[in-house]
Design a protein around this motif. Structure first.
Motif, short mmCIF file in Angstrom:
data_model
loop_
_atom_site.label_atom_id
_atom_site.label_comp_id
_atom_site.label_asym_id
_atom_site.label_seq_id
_atom_site.Cartn_x
_atom_site.Cartn_y
_atom_site.Cartn_z
N MET A 1 0.85 -1.18 0.00
CA MET A 1 0.00 0.00 0.00
C MET A 1 0.89 1.25 0.00
SD MET A 1 -3.15 0.85 2.61
CE MET A 1 -2.23 1.52 3.99
N ILE A 2 0.63 2.17 -0.92
CA ILE A 2 1.45 3.37 -1.05
C ILE A 2 0.58 4.60 -0.83
CG2 ILE A 2 2.90 4.75 -2.59
CD1 ILE A 2 3.77 2.18 -3.94
N ASP A 3 0.93 5.41 0.18
CA ASP A 3 0.28 6.69 0.45
C ASP A 3 1.16 7.82 -0.07
OD1 ASP A 3 -1.84 5.51 1.77
OD2 ASP A 3 -1.05 5.89 3.78
N TYR B 1 1.64 9.40 17.11
CA TYR B 1 0.41 8.62 17.17
C TYR B 1 -0.75 9.51 16.74
CZ TYR B 1 0.54 11.12 21.62
OH TYR B 1 0.67 12.10 22.58
N GLY B 2 -1.70 8.91 16.03
CA GLY B 2 -2.82 9.69 15.54
C GLY B 2 -3.92 8.82 14.98
N VAL B 3 -4.82 9.45 14.24
CA VAL B 3 -5.97 8.77 13.64
C VAL B 3 -5.91 8.95 12.13
CG1 VAL B 3 -7.45 8.96 15.67
CG2 VAL B 3 -7.40 10.83 14.00
N GLN B 4 -6.63 8.08 11.42
CA GLN B 4 -6.68 8.17 9.97
C GLN B 4 -8.08 7.82 9.48
OE1 GLN B 4 -4.40 5.22 7.83
NE2 GLN B 4 -4.58 3.71 9.47
N ALA B 5 -8.44 8.37 8.32
CA ALA B 5 -9.72 8.07 7.67
C ALA B 5 -9.47 7.89 6.18
CB ALA B 5 -10.72 9.20 7.92
N ARG B 6 -10.22 6.96 5.58
CA ARG B 6 -10.02 6.66 4.16
C ARG B 6 -11.37 6.48 3.47
NH1 ARG B 6 -4.57 5.13 3.19
NH2 ARG B 6 -3.40 5.00 5.15
N LEU B 7 -11.43 6.89 2.20
CA LEU B 7 -12.63 6.73 1.38
C LEU B 7 -12.18 6.35 -0.01
CD1 LEU B 7 -15.69 7.08 0.79
CD2 LEU B 7 -15.19 9.49 0.28
N ILE C 1 -8.69 8.07 -1.23
CA ILE C 1 -8.12 9.26 -0.62
C ILE C 1 -8.04 9.03 0.89
CG2 ILE C 1 -8.89 10.81 -2.44
CD1 ILE C 1 -11.20 11.63 -0.66
N TYR C 2 -7.14 9.74 1.56
CA TYR C 2 -6.98 9.52 2.99
C TYR C 2 -6.65 10.82 3.70
CZ TYR C 2 -1.90 9.89 2.43
OH TYR C 2 -0.63 10.36 2.18
#
Length: 230
Positions: A35-37, A184-190, A197-198
């Motif tokens: 997986m590549i961001d 440390y944190g949070v992430q969201a993806r659609l 997108i993230y």
């Protein structure tokens, strides 16, 4: 950084070699995906001497990601990899080392920096829950994902470039520079299938304290696109 890049290239070359070798009918598929961001980094606030240049502040994440099916509509994902974040600055302030090895945030006399970046590399572990509204078999289809991400710093450096006479001078400084050892944190993806997108938001500050004694210690976030399934 060079060692990390070499490992990633070796992994990609090995996967490609195995996939092209028709003489290995029993070769099993890897149980996960690469997986590549790729995105843009933002700060919660600029400091007095470090004003972020958004369009040149890039983030690259390379992760091995594995899916665990929970139901037809819910899946859990976990992985590991490296997150490389570049923070470009609009001003001439950068970290400089004097003859005694003391490092401070200052400017080079008589020159303008054409490149001025701080680069951090973290070993990351992302986790995520994905919801597929229409259901899924192998993780295909439209999805919404939420999760968390944590990382440990493995490298920090600065890269600057300036014109001296008629020559381009490039300098690199390897040092911790007060950058936080953990994040440390949070992430969201659609997304849909292997493209999405993230957005990532880190709760901790980029630095342990204020980098320029202004009292400001920004946190970071990233918005970008992802390609998966390699």
């Amino acid at each position: 950084m060079k060692r990390i890049s070499a490992v990633v290239l070796l992994l990609l070359a090995s996967v490609q070699s195995f996939s092209q070798d028709s003489q290995r009918p029993s070769q099993p598929d890897l149980p996960g995906d690469l997986m590549i961001d790729f995105g843009l980094n933002m700060w919660s606030e600029d400091t007095e001497k470090l004003r972020l240049d958004l369009w040149r502040s890039h983030s690259l994440g390379i992760y091995y990601n594995k899916r665990f099916r929970l139901t037809d509509k819910f899946s859990f994902y976990t992985g590991l990899g490296f997150g490389i974040d570049k923070y470009a600055f609009n001003d001439n302030f950068t970290w400089l080392s004097d003859s005694q090895g003391k490092i401070s945030l200052d400017t080079l006399t008589g020159v303008n920096l054409t490149k001025n970046k701080l680069v951090t590399t973290y070993f990351d572990i992302p986790i995520e829950f994905r919801f597929f509204p229409t259901g899924t078999v192998h993780g295909e289809g439209l999805f919404v994902g939420v999760g968390a991400i944590g990382g440990m710093r493995v490298d920090t450096n600065t890269k600057i470039k300036y014109l001296l006479g008629e020559s381009d001078v490039k300098e690199k400084l390897d040092h911790r520079l007060g950058v936080s050892d953990l994040r440390y944190g949070v992430q969201a993806r659609l997304g849909f299938r292997s493209f999405h997108i993230y957005y990532k938001y880190y709760f901790n500050s980029v630095f342990d304290g204020s980098p320029d004694e202004s009292g400001r210690s920004p946190s970071s976030s990233t918005i970008g696109i992802n390609f998966s399934g390699f």
